[in-house]
Design a protein around this motif. Structure first.
Motif, PDB file in Angstrom:
ATOM      1  N   PRO A  34       0.812  -1.227   0.000  1.00 59.06           N
ATOM      2  CA  PRO A  34       0.000   0.000   0.000  1.00 59.06           C
ATOM      3  C   PRO A  34       0.840   1.269   0.000  1.00 59.06           C
ATOM      4  CG  PRO A  34      -0.114  -1.089   2.137  1.00 59.06           C
ATOM      5  CD  PRO A  34       0.622  -2.013   1.220  1.00 59.06           C
ATOM      6  N   TYR A  35       2.140   1.150   0.303  1.00 56.19           N
ATOM      7  CA  TYR A  35       3.023   2.308   0.238  1.00 56.19           C
ATOM      8  C   TYR A  35       3.509   2.474  -1.201  1.00 56.19           C
ATOM      9  CZ  TYR A  35       6.956   5.467   0.995  1.00 56.19           C
ATOM     10  OH  TYR A  35       7.836   6.541   0.928  1.00 56.19           O
ATOM     11  N   LEU A  36       2.929   3.411  -1.936  1.00 52.25           N
ATOM     12  CA  LEU A  36       3.298   3.842  -3.288  1.00 52.25           C
ATOM     13  C   LEU A  36       2.979   2.836  -4.398  1.00 52.25           C
ATOM     14  CD1 LEU A  36       6.764   5.577  -2.628  1.00 52.25           C
ATOM     15  CD2 LEU A  36       4.462   6.540  -2.458  1.00 52.25           C
ATOM     16  N   GLU A  37       3.054   1.530  -4.130  1.00 47.39           N
ATOM     17  CA  GLU A  37       2.932   0.553  -5.217  1.00 47.39           C
ATOM     18  C   GLU A  37       1.514   0.453  -5.772  1.00 47.39           C
ATOM     19  OE1 GLU A  37       6.619  -2.488  -4.083  1.00 47.39           O
ATOM     20  OE2 GLU A  37       4.549  -3.225  -4.065  1.00 47.39           O
ATOM     21  N   ILE A  38       0.512   0.314  -4.903  1.00 48.42           N
ATOM     22  CA  ILE A  38      -0.864   0.185  -5.400  1.00 48.42           C
ATOM     23  C   ILE A  38      -1.260   1.431  -6.183  1.00 48.42           C
ATOM     24  CG2 ILE A  38      -3.288   0.063  -4.722  1.00 48.42           C
ATOM     25  CD1 ILE A  38      -2.503  -1.806  -2.479  1.00 48.42           C
ATOM     26  N   ALA A  39      -0.988   2.601  -5.622  1.00 51.42           N
ATOM     27  CA  ALA A  39      -1.330   3.851  -6.315  1.00 51.42           C
ATOM     28  C   ALA A  39      -0.571   3.965  -7.630  1.00 51.42           C
ATOM     29  CB  ALA A  39      -1.022   5.045  -5.422  1.00 51.42           C
ATOM     30  N   GLY A  40       0.700   3.506  -7.657  1.00 52.47           N
ATOM     31  CA  GLY A  40       1.484   3.567  -8.890  1.00 52.47           C
ATOM     32  C   GLY A  40       0.906   2.689  -9.975  1.00 52.47           C
ATOM     33  N   ILE A  41       0.442   1.488  -9.617  1.00 55.24           N
ATOM     34  CA  ILE A  41      -0.180   0.599 -10.606  1.00 55.24           C
ATOM     35  C   ILE A  41      -1.508   1.182 -11.075  1.00 55.24           C
ATOM     36  CG2 ILE A  41      -1.180  -1.694 -10.969  1.00 55.24           C
ATOM     37  CD1 ILE A  41       0.905  -2.756  -8.958  1.00 55.24           C
ATOM     38  N   HIS A 127      -0.067   7.524  -1.454  1.00 51.68           N
ATOM     39  CA  HIS A 127      -0.236   7.608  -2.909  1.00 51.68           C
ATOM     40  C   HIS A 127       1.024   8.045  -3.638  1.00 51.68           C
ATOM     41  CE1 HIS A 127      -4.688   7.012  -3.013  1.00 51.68           C
ATOM     42  NE2 HIS A 127      -4.526   7.327  -1.732  1.00 51.68           N
ATOM     43  N   THR A 128       1.617   9.181  -3.250  1.00 50.75           N
ATOM     44  CA  THR A 128       2.854   9.644  -3.873  1.00 50.75           C
ATOM     45  C   THR A 128       3.871   9.923  -2.772  1.00 50.75           C
ATOM     46  OG1 THR A 128       2.632  12.072  -3.838  1.00 50.75           O
ATOM     47  CG2 THR A 128       1.381  10.880  -5.542  1.00 50.75           C
ATOM     48  N   ALA A 129       5.142   9.859  -3.132  1.00 54.02           N
ATOM     49  CA  ALA A 129       6.200  10.047  -2.132  1.00 54.02           C
ATOM     50  C   ALA A 129       6.137  11.429  -1.495  1.00 54.02           C
ATOM     51  CB  ALA A 129       7.565   9.819  -2.784  1.00 54.02           C
ATOM     52  N   MET A 136      -7.128   8.008   3.361  1.00 50.65           N
ATOM     53  CA  MET A 136      -8.376   7.384   2.923  1.00 50.65           C
ATOM     54  C   MET A 136      -9.032   8.378   1.975  1.00 50.65           C
ATOM     55  SD  MET A 136      -9.702   5.808   6.578  1.00 50.65           S
ATOM     56  CE  MET A 136      -9.406   7.338   7.486  1.00 50.65           C
ATOM     57  N   THR A 137      -9.259   7.951   0.745  1.00 52.24           N
ATOM     58  CA  THR A 137      -9.648   8.900  -0.300  1.00 52.24           C
ATOM     59  C   THR A 137     -11.033   8.644  -0.886  1.00 52.24           C
ATOM     60  OG1 THR A 137      -8.447   7.483  -1.847  1.00 52.24           O
ATOM     61  CG2 THR A 137      -7.290   9.441  -1.027  1.00 52.24           C
ATOM     62  N   ALA A 138     -11.621   7.476  -0.655  1.00 50.69           N
ATOM     63  CA  ALA A 138     -12.917   7.158  -1.266  1.00 50.69           C
ATOM     64  C   ALA A 138     -14.045   7.177  -0.244  1.00 50.69           C
ATOM     65  CB  ALA A 138     -12.846   5.784  -1.944  1.00 50.69           C
ATOM     66  N   ALA A 297     -10.181   2.528  -2.939  1.00 49.45           N
ATOM     67  CA  ALA A 297      -9.200   3.619  -2.932  1.00 49.45           C
ATOM     68  C   ALA A 297      -9.294   4.405  -4.230  1.00 49.45           C
ATOM     69  CB  ALA A 297      -7.783   3.067  -2.755  1.00 49.45           C
ATOM     70  N   ILE A 298      -9.107   5.712  -4.145  1.00 54.08           N
ATOM     71  CA  ILE A 298      -9.120   6.598  -5.312  1.00 54.08           C
ATOM     72  C   ILE A 298      -7.833   7.404  -5.316  1.00 54.08           C
ATOM     73  CG2 ILE A 298     -10.272   8.550  -6.438  1.00 54.08           C
ATOM     74  CD1 ILE A 298     -12.888   7.656  -5.201  1.00 54.08           C
ATOM     75  N   ASN A 299      -7.122   7.427  -6.442  1.00 46.43           N
ATOM     76  CA  ASN A 299      -5.972   8.320  -6.581  1.00 46.43           C
ATOM     77  C   ASN A 299      -6.479   9.750  -6.690  1.00 46.43           C
ATOM     78  OD1 ASN A 299      -3.630   6.800  -6.428  1.00 46.43           O
ATOM     79  ND2 ASN A 299      -3.510   6.400  -8.618  1.00 46.43           N
ATOM     80  N   GLY A 300      -5.919  10.652  -5.870  1.00 43.82           N
ATOM     81  CA  GLY A 300      -6.329  12.049  -5.983  1.00 43.82           C
ATOM     82  C   GLY A 300      -6.111  12.561  -7.389  1.00 43.82           C
ATOM     83  N   TYR A 301      -4.902  12.338  -7.921  1.00 39.20           N
ATOM     84  CA  TYR A 301      -4.613  12.700  -9.305  1.00 39.20           C
ATOM     85  C   TYR A 301      -4.818  11.452 -10.148  1.00 39.20           C
ATOM     86  CZ  TYR A 301      -2.007  14.247 -13.447  1.00 39.20           C
ATOM     87  OH  TYR A 301      -1.640  14.573 -14.736  1.00 39.20           O
TER      88      TYR A 301
END
Length: 469
Positions: A34-41, A127-129, A136-138, A297-301
């Motif tokens: 969950p640290y950076l990887e999920i959001a990156g994919i 989500h990003t470094a 929590m975004t959703a 989860a939702i990516n902000g960007y």
């Protein structure tokens, strides 16, 4: 079945099932962090099928992302086309259906009121470094205004800042901020619940803003109007609030009237980092969830952030325009404008008296949606969902010396960095032709043909043989 009595099954798991059946849900079975990887994919595959991460490091709970990130996903989730989605959004306010109270619901199959540790319990993403932490975004934040007693539902990002605490950023002009400030003036904490993985009708209701969702509208009832059936609700276990009964995860608690921390930075929908600012603290008093819950989860960007509001904003825009300027036939909030800042409006002129109304439509659009910064108006022979066709209208029907007009220092969105604290010049482009000139600008027509699919081939050997190569 007419629109007025149509009922949609918009429950979260029903939507996921339809998406899986239509190939709009991909499972990623490799272990992922969950640290950076999920959001990156999620960002790498943004705008494609939804992603289900089944093996999340440190958590038994699966994560679903990119859920409503594109038109095919939305249509599969709702089981209707995008025009139908817009129509249901449009009817929601006019036909509210108050929720129905149940004794129990899946959202409370598991209840935790002690030893709450959000970081351990939930696979909240970093989500990003450059982000300040895990978010929590959703989550849909539901509260009842302390003065009006009207229920409000809205999206707000939540930054983990303690085992049972999260920071929340309350933007100016939002109904949740108004409710919090009313409670704060009384020296009271504001009870709230945060629902993750709720009915899609509630997702879309929470995304509706401005004049199309007035402060006196009960948004639980409006969600019922959208799907054509009352939402099932249960009583929260630790707060005096109602909770959508089929939510995957519910966080109960209060927004503290006397405690705030620095929240942010966080990568927002415009692609930039929202700066750090003081925000109230959300203190969690209970966590409830389904057996085997799914974390959304939702990516902000990311595309989901903007697509989520696309059909809501289009429905709102059309409701205003078609009431004020009846020659308007359709509207498209474009992807390049983040489905928020740019719109293409289609009109159909049927007589010379309609000349000029296209410009009224542009001005009405800016009034309907304050964040709009550019509106292009085109004739009804232009496909507003094909940018090449829209650009054709600009190339052949727009004369810059007379068809561009600007509105200086108008209010827009404060996240747009070229603006002056949210104020910038708005641009209207008239790419229509006068009614008397319609025939002169008519495009050539070809004979409509039906193709024999069996007669078509991409086999190189067949082509070589026919061409004697």
């Amino acid at each position: 079945m007419t629109l007025s009595n149509s009922i949609l099954d918009t429950r979260f798991r029903s939507a996921l099932g339809r998406m899986a059946d239509q190939g709009r849900l991909q499972t990623y079975s490799a272990p992922v962090d969950p640290y950076l990887e999920i959001a990156g994919i999620m960002k790498k595959l943004d705008g494609g099928p939804a992603l289900l991460f089944s093996k999340v490091n440190g958590h038994d709970m699966p994560v679903i992302g990119n859920l409503l990130s594109c038109q095919p996903n939305v249509e599969a989730a709702f089981g209707i086309d995008f025009r139908g989605v817009r129509e249901f959004v449009g009817r929601a306010l006019g036909d509210p259906k108050p929720p129905v109270l149940m004794e129990r619901g899946p959202a409370q199959e598991q209840v935790h009121t002690t030893n709450i540790d959000l970081g351990k319990m939930l696979p909240a993403l970093h989500h990003t470094a450059a982000d300040a932490g895990r978010y929590m975004t959703a989550g849909i934040v539901i509260t009842r205004d302390p003065e009006t007693q009207v229920y409000n539902a809205s999206y707000h990002r939540l930054m983990l800042c303690g085992p049972n605490k999260a920071a929340i950023q309350l933007d100016f002009g939002r109904h949740l901020r108004a409710a919090f400030e009313r409670a704060q003036k009384k020296g009271q904490h504001l009870p709230v619940v945060v629902c993750i993985g709720s009915d899609l009708a509630l997702h879309y209701t929470a995304a509706t803003m401005g004049s199309q969702m007035p402060e006196n509208a009960d948004e639980l009832a409006v969600a019922g109007g959208l799907c054509g059936r009352p939402l099932s609700v249960v009583k929260a276990v630790s707060q005096d609030l109602l909770v959508p009964a089929e939510s995957e995860i519910v966080l109960e608690g209060v927004l503290k009237c006397d405690e705030e921390v620095m929240e942010g930075p966080f990568g927002e929908f415009v692609g930039y980092l929202a700066p750090a600012d003081p925000g109230p603290v959300f203190e969690v008093t209970a966590v409830t969830h389904r057996n085997k819950p799914i974390y959304h989860a939702i990516n902000g960007y990311g595309r989901e952030t903007v697509v989520l509001r696309k059909y809501v904003l289009e429905a709102s825009l059309l409701k205003v325009l078609q009431g004020a300027v009846p020659i308007v036939t359709d509207a498209e909030m474009t992807a390049g404008g983040l489905h928020r800042f740019h719109a293409i409006v289609q009109v159909k002129k049927t007589g010379p008296a309609h000349d000029g109304l296209q410009r009224n439509a542009i001005m009405a659009s800016f009034g309907a949606l304050k964040d709009l910064d550019m509106v292009i108006v085109v004739d009804d022979d232009i496909d507003i969902r094909d940018w090449a066709d829209v650009e054709y209208a600009l190339a052949t029907r727009m004369e810059a010396s007379k068809d561009l007009f600007t509105i200086p220092a108008a209010r827009g969105h404060e996240y747009v960095r070229v603006s002056d604290r949210g104020m910038r010049t708005k641009l209207g482009i008239d790419a229509t032709v006068p009614f008397a000139e319609k025939e002169r600008f008519a495009r050539c027509e070809f004979k409509p043909m039906e193709l024999d699919a069996k007669a078509m081939s991409t086999d190189a050997d067949v082509a070589r043989k026919r061409l004697d190569l």
